[in-house]
Scaffold this motif. Structure first.
Motif, PDB file in Angstrom:
ATOM      1  N   THR A  53      -3.997   9.046  -4.911  1.00 35.49           N
ATOM      2  CA  THR A  53      -3.991   8.045  -3.847  1.00 35.49           C
ATOM      3  C   THR A  53      -3.822   8.703  -2.490  1.00 35.49           C
ATOM      4  N   GLN A  54      -4.224   7.970  -1.466  1.00 36.81           N
ATOM      5  CA  GLN A  54      -4.068   8.448  -0.096  1.00 36.81           C
ATOM      6  C   GLN A  54      -3.985   7.253   0.835  1.00 36.81           C
ATOM      7  N   LEU A  55      -3.048   7.296   1.768  1.00 33.43           N
ATOM      8  CA  LEU A  55      -2.944   6.248   2.776  1.00 33.43           C
ATOM      9  C   LEU A  55      -3.881   6.549   3.937  1.00 33.43           C
ATOM     10  N   ASP A  83       0.995   4.192  -2.965  1.00 31.18           N
ATOM     11  CA  ASP A  83       0.838   5.623  -2.721  1.00 31.18           C
ATOM     12  C   ASP A  83       2.068   6.409  -3.174  1.00 31.18           C
ATOM     13  N   VAL A 129      -4.631   1.760   1.151  1.00 31.11           N
ATOM     14  CA  VAL A 129      -4.470   2.878   0.227  1.00 31.11           C
ATOM     15  C   VAL A 129      -5.776   3.088  -0.517  1.00 31.11           C
ATOM     16  N   CYS A 181       0.831  -1.206   0.000  1.00 32.59           N
ATOM     17  CA  CYS A 181       0.000   0.000   0.000  1.00 32.59           C
ATOM     18  C   CYS A 181       0.866   1.256   0.000  1.00 32.59           C
ATOM     19  N   LYS A 241       2.350   9.077  -6.464  1.00 30.43           N
ATOM     20  CA  LYS A 241       2.719  10.473  -6.208  1.00 30.43           C
ATOM     21  C   LYS A 241       4.025  10.849  -6.900  1.00 30.43           C
ATOM     22  N   THR A 281       5.052  11.641   4.110  1.00 27.76           N
ATOM     23  CA  THR A 281       4.205  10.455   4.258  1.00 27.76           C
ATOM     24  C   THR A 281       4.211  10.051   5.729  1.00 27.76           C
ATOM     25  N   CYS A 297      -7.580   4.744  -3.703  1.00 28.76           N
ATOM     26  CA  CYS A 297      -7.246   5.150  -5.064  1.00 28.76           C
ATOM     27  C   CYS A 297      -8.503   5.708  -5.734  1.00 28.76           C
TER      28      CYS A 297
END
Length: 306
Positions: A72-74, A56, A87, A52, A60, A261, A89
Motif C-alpha cells: 500500500t501507499q498513501l 496503509d 490509499v 486510508c 505495513k 508516514t 493498494c
C-alpha cells in the motif's frame, strides 16, 4: 503539515474502466501505473475519517510481523476538483490468480451451520476443518495468527469477506491471499480531539483497549472481546498463535513505520505509537503473563498432589 505535502500524486495513473472492486469502506477504482501494474485506489470512507491511513499502516505493520500483506501507499487523488488523501493498494489478482473470499468458500461447505458471511466462530472453524482446497492445519494456524494480529491492531471488521485465497483454477493452485482490507484497524474514526483526549486520559485509553473495539467474530451472537478471549486460554490454538506472533512484533520497527508516514501530524504519530504500545502490553503481553501464571500454578498443584 497539510495532508498533501510531499505526497505521491496518483492523478498521472491511467484509470482501468474494466476492473471493479466491491466492499463498503470508500469508493474504489482501478489505476494502472507507467509499468502497467494495476492498483486499487481507495478513497476516504465518509464515516471513517482516517480509513486510508489505517489501511496503509495496518498493511505495513502486518508485513513487519512477517505476514504476507498487500502493498500500500498513501497519496493524493483529485475527486470533484479537490485533492483527497487516498490509499493505493497493489492488485494481487495476477497471473490467472483470482481472489476467492473465505465467505465464498464457506458457502460451499455444506456442514457449515451458517451462510458464508456468518461470523460465529464455531461455523468458521467448522468450515476450516471441512473445506477441501487447503491443508486445514495450516489454515487454522494462519487464521489464529491473523486473529492475534487483528487484536494487536484493533481491527473490528475482519469478517469472512476480507480474507481468503488466490486460486489459479486452470492449474489447480491455491494459496492464502495477502492480508488486505485493514481500513478498520487503528481507530479510523478518531478525530484529533479524540486523540488528544485519549493521550491525556488513561481511562479513555483503557476503554479503547479493553472495552472496544471488539472482534467482528462472535460466540453465541456476542462479539468477541479481544483481551477476555485471548487471556482465557480457552482456545489452545489461539494461545499457540499468541506465542508465535508476539515475538515477531518489533515495536521499534513499527514506530519507525509510523514516524515515516509523511501525511501524519505529530499528534497522530504520538496517538498511533502510544495505542500500539498499549495494546501490545495490555492485551498480548498481559495475556501471556496470565496464561503462564495459570499454567505454573496448575503444575505446582499437580506436583504437591504427587
Amino acid at each position: 503539515m497539510n495532508r498533501g505535502d510531499e505526497m505521491k500524486d496518483f492523478n498521472n495513473y491511467r484509470v482501468n474502466k474494466f476492473k471493479y472492486y466491491d466492499g463498503n469502506n470508500g469508493k474504489k477504482i482501478c489505476l494502472i501505473d507507467e509499468n502497467n501494474i494495476k492498483y486499487m485506489l481507495k478513497t476516504p470512507p465518509s464515516k471513517y475519517t482516517n480509513g486510508c491511513i489505517s489501511e496503509d499502516l495496518g498493511s505495513k505493520i502486518f508485513a513487519s510481523m512477517g505476514f504476507n500483506a498487500q502493498e500500500t501507499q498513501l497519496g493524493i487523488y483529485t475527486i470533484n476538483g479537490k485533492d483527497k488523501l487516498c490509499v493505493l493498494c497493489k492488485d494481487f489478482e495476477i497471473n490467472n490468480k483470482k481472489l476467492v473470499k473465505f465467505a465464498e468458500l464457506k458457502n460451499g461447505v455444506m456442514e457449515s451451520p451458517e451462510s458464508g458471511y456468518g461470523v460465529e466462530l464455531l461455523s468458521i472453524l467448522t468450515t476450516i476443518e471441512e473445506q477441501e482446497i487447503f491443508d486445514p492445519i495450516s489454515l487454522r494456524e494462519y487464521f489464529w495468527d491473523m486473529f492475534i494480529g487483528d487484536a494487536f491492531l484493533g481491527n473490528f471488521d475482519r469478517h469472512n469477506g476480507n480474507w481468503g485465497f488466490l486460486i489459479d483454477e486452470s492449474n489447480a493452485i491455491v494459496e492464502i491471499s495477502p492480508i488486505y482490507d485493514c481500513g478498520s484497524c487503528l481507530y479510523p474514526q478518531a478525530t484529533e480531539e479524540v486523540m488528544k483526549e485519549v493521550l491525556t486520559d488513561e481511562v479513555q485509553r483503557n476503554a479503547r483497549i479493553f472495552v472496544f473495539p471488539n472482534s467482528a467474530l462472535k460466540i453465541n451472537e456476542t462479539k468477541i472481546n479481544y483481551f477476555d478471549f485471548i487471556s482465557s486460554n480457552e482456545y489452545k490454538e489461539c494461545t499457540k498463535a499468541l506465542f508465535r506472533v508476539v515475538p515477531k512484533i518489533d515495536m521499534k520497527k513499527i514506530e519507525t513505520i509510523v514516524d515515516n508516514t509523511d501525511s501524519l501530524s505529530q499528534l497522530e504519530k504520538d496517538f498511533y505509537k502510544v495505542m500500539l504500545n498499549e495494546r501490545k502490553k495490555k492485551i498480548l503481553d498481559k495475556s501471556i503473563e496470565l496464561i503462564l501464571q495459570k499454567e505454573n500454578s496448575i503444575a505446582e498443584n499437580n506436583s504437591i498432589r504427587n
